[in-house]
Scaffold this motif. Structure first.
Motif, PDB file in Angstrom:
ATOM      1  N   MET A   1       0.889  -1.056  -0.004  1.00  0.00           N
ATOM      2  CA  MET A   1       0.083   0.122  -0.062  1.00  0.00           C
ATOM      3  C   MET A   1       0.588   1.244   0.050  1.00  0.00           C
ATOM      4  O   MET A   1       0.519   2.407  -0.575  1.00  0.00           O
ATOM      5  N   GLU A   2       1.954   1.215   0.622  1.00  0.00           N
ATOM      6  CA  GLU A   2       2.933   2.046   0.821  1.00  0.00           C
ATOM      7  C   GLU A   2       4.104   2.320  -0.519  1.00  0.00           C
ATOM      8  O   GLU A   2       4.983   3.015  -0.517  1.00  0.00           O
ATOM      9  N   ASN A   3       3.858   1.395  -1.539  1.00  0.00           N
ATOM     10  CA  ASN A   3       4.833   1.157  -2.642  1.00  0.00           C
ATOM     11  C   ASN A   3       4.714   2.569  -3.590  1.00  0.00           C
ATOM     12  O   ASN A   3       3.523   2.687  -4.298  1.00  0.00           O
ATOM     13  N   ALA A   4       5.820   3.114  -3.531  1.00  0.00           N
ATOM     14  CA  ALA A   4       5.804   4.249  -4.253  1.00  0.00           C
ATOM     15  C   ALA A   4       5.917   3.857  -5.714  1.00  0.00           C
ATOM     16  O   ALA A   4       5.611   4.837  -6.685  1.00  0.00           O
ATOM     17  N   ASP A   5       6.373   2.661  -6.110  1.00  0.00           N
ATOM     18  CA  ASP A   5       6.167   2.323  -7.724  1.00  0.00           C
ATOM     19  C   ASP A   5       5.132   1.542  -7.956  1.00  0.00           C
ATOM     20  O   ASP A   5       5.135   0.688  -8.781  1.00  0.00           O
ATOM     21  N   GLY A  60     -13.197   2.016  -9.465  1.00  0.00           N
ATOM     22  CA  GLY A  60     -13.672   1.910  -8.042  1.00  0.00           C
ATOM     23  C   GLY A  60     -12.924   0.749  -7.485  1.00  0.00           C
ATOM     24  O   GLY A  60     -12.163   0.662  -6.547  1.00  0.00           O
ATOM     25  N   CYS A  61     -12.890  -0.259  -8.331  1.00  0.00           N
ATOM     26  CA  CYS A  61     -11.926  -1.746  -7.804  1.00  0.00           C
ATOM     27  C   CYS A  61     -10.580  -1.343  -7.765  1.00  0.00           C
ATOM     28  O   CYS A  61      -9.973  -1.906  -6.409  1.00  0.00           O
ATOM     29  N   GLU A  62      -9.872  -0.847  -8.387  1.00  0.00           N
ATOM     30  CA  GLU A  62      -8.596  -0.590  -8.202  1.00  0.00           C
ATOM     31  C   GLU A  62      -8.236   0.367  -7.353  1.00  0.00           C
ATOM     32  O   GLU A  62      -7.243   0.370  -6.757  1.00  0.00           O
ATOM     33  N   ILE A  63      -8.985   1.490  -6.942  1.00  0.00           N
ATOM     34  CA  ILE A  63      -8.928   2.597  -6.030  1.00  0.00           C
ATOM     35  C   ILE A  63      -8.875   1.686  -4.676  1.00  0.00           C
ATOM     36  O   ILE A  63      -8.277   1.739  -3.880  1.00  0.00           O
ATOM     37  N   ALA A  64     -10.122   0.843  -4.582  1.00  0.00           N
ATOM     38  CA  ALA A  64     -10.110  -0.040  -3.299  1.00  0.00           C
ATOM     39  C   ALA A  64      -9.157  -0.968  -2.961  1.00  0.00           C
ATOM     40  O   ALA A  64      -8.539  -0.847  -1.945  1.00  0.00           O
ATOM     41  N   ARG A  65      -8.399  -1.594  -3.949  1.00  0.00           N
ATOM     42  CA  ARG A  65      -7.346  -2.370  -3.934  1.00  0.00           C
ATOM     43  C   ARG A  65      -6.266  -1.670  -3.256  1.00  0.00           C
ATOM     44  O   ARG A  65      -5.428  -2.028  -2.436  1.00  0.00           O
ATOM     45  N   LEU A  66      -5.955  -0.521  -3.834  1.00  0.00           N
ATOM     46  CA  LEU A  66      -4.706   0.460  -3.584  1.00  0.00           C
ATOM     47  C   LEU A  66      -5.073   0.810  -2.079  1.00  0.00           C
ATOM     48  O   LEU A  66      -3.925   0.848  -1.321  1.00  0.00           O
ATOM     49  N   LEU A  67      -6.345   0.981  -1.646  1.00  0.00           N
ATOM     50  CA  LEU A  67      -6.388   1.269  -0.304  1.00  0.00           C
ATOM     51  C   LEU A  67      -6.496   0.207   0.799  1.00  0.00           C
ATOM     52  O   LEU A  67      -6.441   0.363   1.969  1.00  0.00           O
ATOM     53  N   GLY A  68      -5.990  -0.825   0.262  1.00  0.00           N
ATOM     54  CA  GLY A  68      -6.214  -2.017   1.080  1.00  0.00           C
ATOM     55  C   GLY A  68      -7.322  -2.930   1.344  1.00  0.00           C
ATOM     56  O   GLY A  68      -7.371  -3.650   2.032  1.00  0.00           O
ATOM     57  N   PHE A  69      -8.447  -2.600   0.459  1.00  0.00           N
ATOM     58  CA  PHE A  69      -9.626  -3.627   0.628  1.00  0.00           C
ATOM     59  C   PHE A  69      -9.513  -4.744   0.093  1.00  0.00           C
ATOM     60  O   PHE A  69      -8.809  -4.789  -1.068  1.00  0.00           O
ATOM     61  N   ALA A 127     -15.369   0.332   8.804  1.00  0.00           N
ATOM     62  CA  ALA A 127     -16.755   0.911   8.179  1.00  0.00           C
ATOM     63  C   ALA A 127     -16.434   2.505   7.817  1.00  0.00           C
ATOM     64  O   ALA A 127     -16.732   2.943   6.770  1.00  0.00           O
ATOM     65  N   SER A 128     -15.779   3.287   8.483  1.00  0.00           N
ATOM     66  CA  SER A 128     -15.472   4.451   8.269  1.00  0.00           C
ATOM     67  C   SER A 128     -14.782   4.416   6.864  1.00  0.00           C
ATOM     68  O   SER A 128     -14.782   5.580   6.107  1.00  0.00           O
ATOM     69  N   ARG A 129     -13.755   3.469   6.746  1.00  0.00           N
ATOM     70  CA  ARG A 129     -12.969   3.790   5.348  1.00  0.00           C
ATOM     71  C   ARG A 129     -13.506   3.314   4.235  1.00  0.00           C
ATOM     72  O   ARG A 129     -13.629   3.939   3.202  1.00  0.00           O
ATOM     73  N   ILE A 130     -14.888   2.330   4.458  1.00  0.00           N
ATOM     74  CA  ILE A 130     -15.575   2.081   3.200  1.00  0.00           C
ATOM     75  C   ILE A 130     -16.531   3.058   3.009  1.00  0.00           C
ATOM     76  O   ILE A 130     -16.822   3.656   1.663  1.00  0.00           O
ATOM     77  N   VAL A 131     -17.172   3.679   3.725  1.00  0.00           N
ATOM     78  CA  VAL A 131     -17.743   5.208   3.666  1.00  0.00           C
ATOM     79  C   VAL A 131     -17.101   6.033   3.067  1.00  0.00           C
ATOM     80  O   VAL A 131     -17.423   6.825   2.000  1.00  0.00           O
ATOM     81  N   TRP A 132     -15.809   6.412   3.385  1.00  0.00           N
ATOM     82  CA  TRP A 132     -14.878   7.357   2.625  1.00  0.00           C
ATOM     83  C   TRP A 132     -14.737   7.014   1.389  1.00  0.00           C
ATOM     84  O   TRP A 132     -15.012   7.937   0.249  1.00  0.00           O
ATOM     85  N   LYS A 154     -14.782 -15.794   5.808  1.00  0.00           N
ATOM     86  CA  LYS A 154     -14.936 -14.953   6.994  1.00  0.00           C
ATOM     87  C   LYS A 154     -14.138 -13.525   6.980  1.00  0.00           C
ATOM     88  O   LYS A 154     -13.692 -12.925   7.812  1.00  0.00           O
ATOM     89  N   GLU A 155     -14.095 -13.303   5.640  1.00  0.00           N
ATOM     90  CA  GLU A 155     -13.384 -11.733   5.462  1.00  0.00           C
ATOM     91  C   GLU A 155     -14.483 -11.048   4.498  1.00  0.00           C
ATOM     92  O   GLU A 155     -14.978 -11.580   3.675  1.00  0.00           O
ATOM     93  N   LEU A 156     -14.284  -9.870   4.833  1.00  0.00           N
ATOM     94  CA  LEU A 156     -15.373  -8.956   3.796  1.00  0.00           C
ATOM     95  C   LEU A 156     -14.716  -8.429   2.695  1.00  0.00           C
ATOM     96  O   LEU A 156     -13.364  -8.190   2.471  1.00  0.00           O
ATOM     97  N   TRP A 157     -15.473  -8.695   1.640  1.00  0.00           N
ATOM     98  CA  TRP A 157     -14.969  -8.299   0.187  1.00  0.00           C
ATOM     99  C   TRP A 157     -16.211  -7.227  -0.668  1.00  0.00           C
ATOM    100  O   TRP A 157     -16.959  -7.246  -0.440  1.00  0.00           O
ATOM    101  N   LEU A 158     -15.365  -6.337  -1.053  1.00  0.00           N
ATOM    102  CA  LEU A 158     -16.131  -5.245  -1.792  1.00  0.00           C
ATOM    103  C   LEU A 158     -16.270  -5.445  -3.311  1.00  0.00           C
ATOM    104  O   LEU A 158     -15.372  -6.112  -3.923  1.00  0.00           O
ATOM    105  N   ILE A 159     -17.507  -5.499  -3.664  1.00  0.00           N
ATOM    106  CA  ILE A 159     -17.814  -5.838  -5.082  1.00  0.00           C
ATOM    107  C   ILE A 159     -18.923  -4.625  -5.841  1.00  0.00           C
ATOM    108  O   ILE A 159     -19.146  -3.898  -5.150  1.00  0.00           O
ATOM    109  N   ASP A 160     -18.613  -4.684  -7.146  1.00  0.00           N
ATOM    110  CA  ASP A 160     -19.740  -3.904  -7.821  1.00  0.00           C
ATOM    111  C   ASP A 160     -19.766  -2.442  -7.600  1.00  0.00           C
ATOM    112  O   ASP A 160     -20.510  -1.846  -6.912  1.00  0.00           O
TER     113      ASP A 160
END
Length: 263
Positions: A1-5, A60-69, A127-132, A154-160
């Motif tokens: 997530m902190e990868n400058a490259d 949306g998907c790739e920004i979410a991935r970058l943010l660690g979701f 929850a706050s991070r997903i709302v943001w 048992k883990e939360l995944w974001l879709i669509d």
């Protein structure tokens, strides 16, 4: 997530078998198999909102991935002209014919169940991070009626994320829309838990640099951007996002205002 490259890349697969339609919503996504032998949820360029829904999904998907979701792997899915000729359902056959070329697909999470806030309690930071994220993307489609989140192993995944970035359905005032609060956040399924929205804002703005946003926007295929100045249209997505991130206090305050109205 902190990868400058940070350099996001999407694989391209060829769709080999149409398995079954997913009847949720009006765009008729489907489970399909590709030439890598994996199953995918296939989003069609020939569906109702066309390539704009695919662009919103991709960004949306790739920004979410970058943010660690956790998000399913996203791939470009190529549909051959001969694909679907034997499909007996006329509506599906028309959809396949209209979707020849490059589509978008997400790795199918077999056995995943729809997130239910009554059954699965999220911590307030997540929850706050997903709302943001959804306030940034102007995602109107994460409501109690349709959470667009899955629980898998048992883990939360974001879709669509296809309903995000709705400014692109009318290009005329995108500059103004980039700076608007997102009033529909009042309907977000996780709004009551978004107590740490300011911390999410600080954390995420440090990650979403202009260079990283550019690398995500550059993933959009030119063939999805129309025949007139596709590079310029791609630049609009970049400008919209960096303006919105820079002015994030506008939608953060709207989150706080909407949450205060519910408690």
């Amino acid at each position: 997530m902190e990868n400058a490259d940070f350099r996001p890349e999407l694989r391209t697969v060829n769709v080999t078998r149409y398995v079954t339609p997913l009847r949720e919503g009006g765009s008729l996504p489907a489970i399909a198999e590709a030439d890598d032998d994996f199953l995918y949820v296939l989003k069609f360029r020939g569906a109702g909102q066309g390539v704009k829904a695919l662009i919103a999904e991709l960004i949306g998907c790739e920004i979410a991935r970058l943010l660690g979701f956790r998000v399913p792997e996203l791939v470009f899915a190529n549909l051959d002209t001969a694909f679907g000729r034997s499909e007996p359902d006329e509506e599906i056959q028309d959809l396949l014919k209209a979707s020849v070329g490059l589509n978008l697909a997400l790795h199918y999470l077999s056995g995943a169940i729809t997130f239910d806030p009554v059954v699965t309690r999220l911590d307030e930071q997540l929850a706050s991070r997903i709302v943001w994220l959804d306030a940034l993307l102007t995602n109107v489609d994460r409501t109690p009626r349709n959470t667009n989140m899955l629980v898998w192993h048992k883990e939360l995944w974001l879709i669509d994320h296809g309903a995000s970035l709705y400014f692109h359905h009318s290009w005329d005032n995108w500059q103004e829309m980039s700076l608007r609060p997102f009033t529909q956040i009042k309907d977000h399924v996780l709004l009551p838990l978004a107590t740490q929205i300011e911390q999410a804002d600080a954390d995420f703005k440090a990650i979403l640099t202009n260079e990283r946003i550019r690398s995500i926007v550059d993933l959009i295929p030119l063939s999805w951007l129309g025949n007139e100045e596709p590079e310029a249209r791609r630049d609009v997505y970049y400008e919209f996002l960096i303006r919105r991130i820079a002015a994030s206090e506008v939608f953060v305050k709207e989150v706080q205002h909407a949450r205060a109205a519910t408690v």
